[in-house]
Write a protein that holds these residues in place. Sequence first.
Motif, PDB file in Angstrom:
ATOM      1  N   ASP A 165       0.871  -1.168   0.000  1.00  0.00           N
ATOM      2  CA  ASP A 165       0.000   0.000   0.000  1.00  0.00           C
ATOM      3  C   ASP A 165       0.910   1.221   0.000  1.00  0.00           C
ATOM      4  O   ASP A 165       1.608   1.486   0.981  1.00  0.00           O
ATOM      5  CB  ASP A 165      -0.908   0.027   1.232  1.00  0.00           C
ATOM      6  CG  ASP A 165      -2.058  -0.963   1.135  1.00  0.00           C
ATOM      7  OD1 ASP A 165      -2.351  -1.413   0.013  1.00  0.00           O
ATOM      8  OD2 ASP A 165      -2.645  -1.279   2.180  1.00  0.00           O
ATOM      9  N   PHE A 196      -8.375   4.602  -3.110  1.00  0.00           N
ATOM     10  CA  PHE A 196      -7.226   3.830  -3.598  1.00  0.00           C
ATOM     11  C   PHE A 196      -7.496   3.286  -4.991  1.00  0.00           C
ATOM     12  O   PHE A 196      -8.634   3.121  -5.412  1.00  0.00           O
ATOM     13  CB  PHE A 196      -6.848   2.699  -2.642  1.00  0.00           C
ATOM     14  CG  PHE A 196      -7.874   1.597  -2.506  1.00  0.00           C
ATOM     15  CD1 PHE A 196      -7.835   0.477  -3.324  1.00  0.00           C
ATOM     16  CD2 PHE A 196      -8.878   1.673  -1.550  1.00  0.00           C
ATOM     17  CE1 PHE A 196      -8.772  -0.541  -3.203  1.00  0.00           C
ATOM     18  CE2 PHE A 196      -9.830   0.666  -1.415  1.00  0.00           C
ATOM     19  CZ  PHE A 196      -9.771  -0.449  -2.244  1.00  0.00           C
ATOM     20  N   CYS A 208      -1.504  -1.314  -4.206  1.00  0.00           N
ATOM     21  CA  CYS A 208      -2.490  -0.233  -4.154  1.00  0.00           C
ATOM     22  C   CYS A 208      -1.799   1.113  -4.005  1.00  0.00           C
ATOM     23  O   CYS A 208      -0.826   1.251  -3.256  1.00  0.00           O
ATOM     24  CB  CYS A 208      -3.443  -0.430  -2.980  1.00  0.00           C
ATOM     25  SG  CYS A 208      -4.484  -1.901  -3.125  1.00  0.00           S
ATOM     26  N   CYS A 210      -2.679   4.695  -2.598  1.00  0.00           N
ATOM     27  CA  CYS A 210      -3.690   5.134  -1.628  1.00  0.00           C
ATOM     28  C   CYS A 210      -3.540   6.620  -1.305  1.00  0.00           C
ATOM     29  O   CYS A 210      -2.439   7.172  -1.337  1.00  0.00           O
ATOM     30  CB  CYS A 210      -3.547   4.347  -0.322  1.00  0.00           C
ATOM     31  SG  CYS A 210      -3.464   2.554  -0.504  1.00  0.00           S
TER      32      CYS A 210
END
Length: 219
Positions: A165, A196, A208, A210
């Motif tokens: 992330d 995201f 991802c 984000c």
Amino acid sequence: MATALTGQQIADSGLVGWALVSDGLRTRVVTGGFATGLALVDAIGAAAEQADHHPDLDLRWGHVDVRLWSHDADGVTSRDVELARTVSRLAGEAGLAPDCSGVQSLELALDAPDAAAVLPFWGALLGYERPPGADDEVRDPARAHPALWVQGSDAQESRQRWHLDVWVDPAAVAERIDAAVAAGGRVVDATHAPSFWVLADADGNRSCLCTWQDERGPG
């Protein structure tokens, strides 16, 4: 006790050159040399002592990274915003400016059906601690390394188990996506934007991108 601000409240505060990412309010001040950076760190340190609120400072040869976070609120508070204003002022007095264009934070995410079964192992292996009230996350006590959290997944689900992330400022998303696509990747899922985006490399490995914004967007 201080109260954590929402992402929108922080955005509305009018800070320039600062980005809210997963582990706090961050900026980078490009100094061009170690002595200039050290002088800025000294000035920030003196102001922090006076305010009795202390940032994390990372001094490198050509820049100083600043991270603000209120541990008692487990988030960014008005104290952090005020200290950010002070840091910006001190940088300006030195002929420098805060810049968040390269700022990001990183989290490790593990897809697993049962967080309770696996999280203690990863905490022990990494020497991490579980934050109070959290049942799906462990963190480095010194906040020097990425947090790790477990994302629930179906036991029969066939998918990549680990993903990153990557948290950036909302203004940096489009450029980052364009760069990833130009480098051979693709956007797999944008249905949760602007919270995201799911991207994949040429082999299908997903991660991802984000931001602090929720799926309803700002406001």
